[in-house]
Scaffold this active site. Structure first.
Site, mmCIF file in Angstrom:
data_model
loop_
_atom_site.group_PDB
_atom_site.id
_atom_site.type_symbol
_atom_site.label_atom_id
_atom_site.label_comp_id
_atom_site.label_asym_id
_atom_site.label_seq_id
_atom_site.Cartn_x
_atom_site.Cartn_y
_atom_site.Cartn_z
ATOM 1 N N GLU A 1 0.833 -1.211 0.000
ATOM 2 C CA GLU A 1 0.000 0.000 0.000
ATOM 3 C C GLU A 1 0.867 1.260 0.000
ATOM 4 O O GLU A 1 0.531 2.248 -0.635
ATOM 5 C CB GLU A 1 -0.957 0.012 1.199
ATOM 6 C CG GLU A 1 -2.094 -0.996 1.079
ATOM 7 C CD GLU A 1 -2.990 -0.755 -0.139
ATOM 8 O OE1 GLU A 1 -3.018 0.363 -0.675
ATOM 9 O OE2 GLU A 1 -3.655 -1.708 -0.573
ATOM 10 N N GLN B 1 0.894 6.922 -5.178
ATOM 11 C CA GLN B 1 1.508 7.736 -6.243
ATOM 12 C C GLN B 1 2.262 6.914 -7.280
ATOM 13 O O GLN B 1 2.991 7.474 -8.086
ATOM 14 C CB GLN B 1 2.519 8.775 -5.703
ATOM 15 C CG GLN B 1 2.266 9.299 -4.333
ATOM 16 C CD GLN B 1 1.404 10.524 -4.352
ATOM 17 O OE1 GLN B 1 0.990 10.956 -5.420
ATOM 18 N NE2 GLN B 1 1.093 11.078 -3.209
ATOM 19 N N TYR C 1 -5.995 6.320 4.900
ATOM 20 C CA TYR C 1 -6.124 5.332 3.821
ATOM 21 C C TYR C 1 -5.359 4.049 4.161
ATOM 22 O O TYR C 1 -5.912 2.943 4.101
ATOM 23 C CB TYR C 1 -5.630 5.910 2.473
ATOM 24 C CG TYR C 1 -5.558 4.818 1.446
ATOM 25 C CD1 TYR C 1 -6.710 4.371 0.809
ATOM 26 C CD2 TYR C 1 -4.354 4.161 1.174
ATOM 27 C CE1 TYR C 1 -6.671 3.307 -0.079
ATOM 28 C CE2 TYR C 1 -4.307 3.101 0.293
ATOM 29 C CZ TYR C 1 -5.454 2.682 -0.334
ATOM 30 O OH TYR C 1 -5.418 1.625 -1.203
ATOM 31 N N ASP D 1 -9.164 6.493 -1.119
ATOM 32 C CA ASP D 1 -8.196 7.336 -1.828
ATOM 33 C C ASP D 1 -8.900 7.938 -3.052
ATOM 34 O O ASP D 1 -10.117 7.789 -3.209
ATOM 35 C CB ASP D 1 -6.942 6.525 -2.214
ATOM 36 C CG ASP D 1 -7.267 5.421 -3.202
ATOM 37 O OD1 ASP D 1 -8.456 5.261 -3.551
ATOM 38 O OD2 ASP D 1 -6.332 4.733 -3.649
ATOM 39 N N CYS E 1 -13.799 1.365 -13.864
ATOM 40 C CA CYS E 1 -14.287 2.734 -13.644
ATOM 41 C C CYS E 1 -13.089 3.689 -13.634
ATOM 42 O O CYS E 1 -12.791 4.340 -12.646
ATOM 43 C CB CYS E 1 -15.066 2.793 -12.338
ATOM 44 S SG CYS E 1 -16.055 4.279 -12.209
ATOM 45 N N CYS F 1 -18.266 1.326 -18.871
ATOM 46 C CA CYS F 1 -19.563 1.061 -18.222
ATOM 47 C C CYS F 1 -20.242 -0.188 -18.759
ATOM 48 O O CYS F 1 -20.923 -0.896 -18.019
ATOM 49 C CB CYS F 1 -20.481 2.269 -18.391
ATOM 50 S SG CYS F 1 -19.770 3.757 -17.662
ATOM 51 N N CYS G 1 -19.229 -3.100 -16.808
ATOM 52 C CA CYS G 1 -19.177 -2.878 -15.368
ATOM 53 C C CYS G 1 -20.142 -3.797 -14.596
ATOM 54 O O CYS G 1 -21.328 -3.870 -14.915
ATOM 55 C CB CYS G 1 -19.523 -1.422 -15.077
ATOM 56 S SG CYS G 1 -19.475 -1.058 -13.317
HETATM 57 S S1 SF4 Z 1 -21.285 2.054 -14.626
HETATM 58 FE FE1 SF4 Z 1 -19.502 1.283 -13.582
HETATM 59 S S2 SF4 Z 1 -17.802 1.998 -14.843
HETATM 60 FE FE2 SF4 Z 1 -19.577 3.205 -15.402
HETATM 61 S S3 SF4 Z 1 -19.456 5.010 -14.106
HETATM 62 FE FE3 SF4 Z 1 -20.746 3.538 -13.065
HETATM 63 S S4 SF4 Z 1 -19.348 2.451 -11.703
HETATM 64 FE FE4 SF4 Z 1 -18.096 3.493 -13.202
#
Ligand code: SF4
Length: 363
Positions: free
Chosen positions: A47, A52, A130, A148, A202, A209, A212
């Site tokens: 971690e 960075q 974090y 984070d 994401c 998406c 996702c």
């Molecule tokens: S659908 Fe999934 S990848 Fe798209 S913005 Fe939402 S969380 Fe992020």
């Protein structure tokens, strides 16, 4: 918690979200070396390295570091010089100095076992909210948030939260959100799943998406605003500094080097002698460097014409370094250290000064 966010959570299908997220994570997670077991020391090292720094860069460093310092005791007992050398090139060296100081504290105060209470762990040097949450959740399976920038991006999209994530106080909002969302049965997988989703799906630009696993719970997707989130105000631009450095050698092929002070930027790392230039003095860079070497280090050197330039960008500074090569004619009484080329390889130098040496090698 702000009302608007609280309202969103009230109608949010928390259990279904946890399940879809964790199932996806367990099936798709990357095979990373620090995921082989839940050793809190390894989680901690990974971690700190990942702050960075990109995963691909961290993997070889992590493997080499754990081979060299496999346990808390090994790292606590190591010479700082060796620890810095193992970190050479990763940057943000205060991370590893703090890590070693904290590990020493764990050895002395907690018998070598990383504490599993939020109060004790947060007192360790370099362990911020974090890292605390990451170690407690990943290694000890305690439902603590590890928030984070990555996590704030994902959650701001899922719940459509329009708070500025560049502001320090915003993290608190996301910690409170995570306390509500986190799986109490498997907080380790939950936190890692949010991080993994941020890394693989994401992503900051062009989130995937359509692939996702939590799309059906995502408010930003439903509203078509995923590209507008998170809100992140711009930081101040880093300030450029014009500098000159000299790779100094003697007639036996040895080099004169300098250790940076024990506190501040790149503390305790080694470097080639250098200075910040004065743009209004009317003197050339080479003249200023020659005078600096004479007055600061009692070095009389025959400096080359400009041999090359190196740029290094820190978060708040940009070093623009003009590099000269200098054959030393007289160095009686200098505080610089004289080392052979072989010894030079054993000292830890920041990346900018490795590049400076490279210019010498190629000249
Ligand atoms: S659908 Fe999934 S990848 Fe798209 S913005 Fe939402 S969380 Fe992020």
């Amino acid at each position: 918690m702000i009302n608007d966010v609280q309202n969103k959570l009230t109608s949010f299908p928390i259990q279904a979200f946890q399940q879809d997220l964790i199932n996806w994570y367990l099936a798709e997670k990357r095979d990373l070396p620090w995921r082989k077991d839940q050793d809190p020391y390894k989680v901690w090292v990974s971690e700190i390295m990942l702050q960075q720094t990109r995963v691909d860069t961290v993997i070889p460093y992590f493997n080499a570091f754990i081979t060299k310092f496999p346990t808390i005791t090994a790292l606590a007992d190591a010479d700082e010089e060796d620890v810095l050398k193992a970190w050479e090139g990763l940057g943000y060296y205060s991370r590893v100095r703090n890590l070693q100081a904290a590990v020493r504290e764990v050895k002395e105060t907690y018998g070598g076992k990383v504490p599993n209470s939020p109060e004790e762990i947060s007192k360790l040097k370099g362990v911020g909210p974090y890292t605390k949450g990451a170690i407690l959740s990943i290694a000890y399976n305690i439902p603590e948030p590890a928030v984070d920038g990555n996590v704030m991006r994902v959650l701001s999209r899922i719940l459509s939260i329009w708070e500025d994530i560049a502001k320090t106080k915003t993290r608190k909002i996301f910690e409170e959100v995570t306390y509500e969302l986190i799986s109490k049965e498997d907080p380790s997988s939950f936190n890692q799943a949010v991080m993994e989703l941020g890394a693989l799906i994401c992503t900051p630009t062009s989130p995937k998406c359509l692939l996702c696993p939590v799309r059906e719970h995502c408010t930003a997707f439903e509203e078509g605003v995923q590209a507008d989130l998170p809100i992140k105000s711009k930081k101040k631009k880093p300030k450029p500094l014009q500098m000159a450095a000299a790779v100094l050698y003697d007639n036996k092929g040895n080099f004169y080097i300098h250790k940076r002070p024990p506190a501040g930027l790149l503390a305790n790392l080694w470097e080639h002698p250098n200075l910040e230039l004065d743009s209004v003095s009317g003197k050339t860079y080479r003249e200023q460097l020659g005078e600096f070497l004479a007055t600061e280090y009692n070095i009389d050197a025959e400096l080359s014409e400009l041999s090359g330039t190196v740029q290094h960008v820190f978060s708040h500074l940009i070093w623009n370094i003009s590099v000269f090569i200098g054959k030393v004619k007289n160095a009686s009484d200098t505080q610089l250290i004289l080392v052979t080329e072989e010894e030079l390889q054993k000292y830890a130098f920041p990346v900018s000064h490795q590049k400076i040496y490279q210019i010498y090698k190629e000249s």
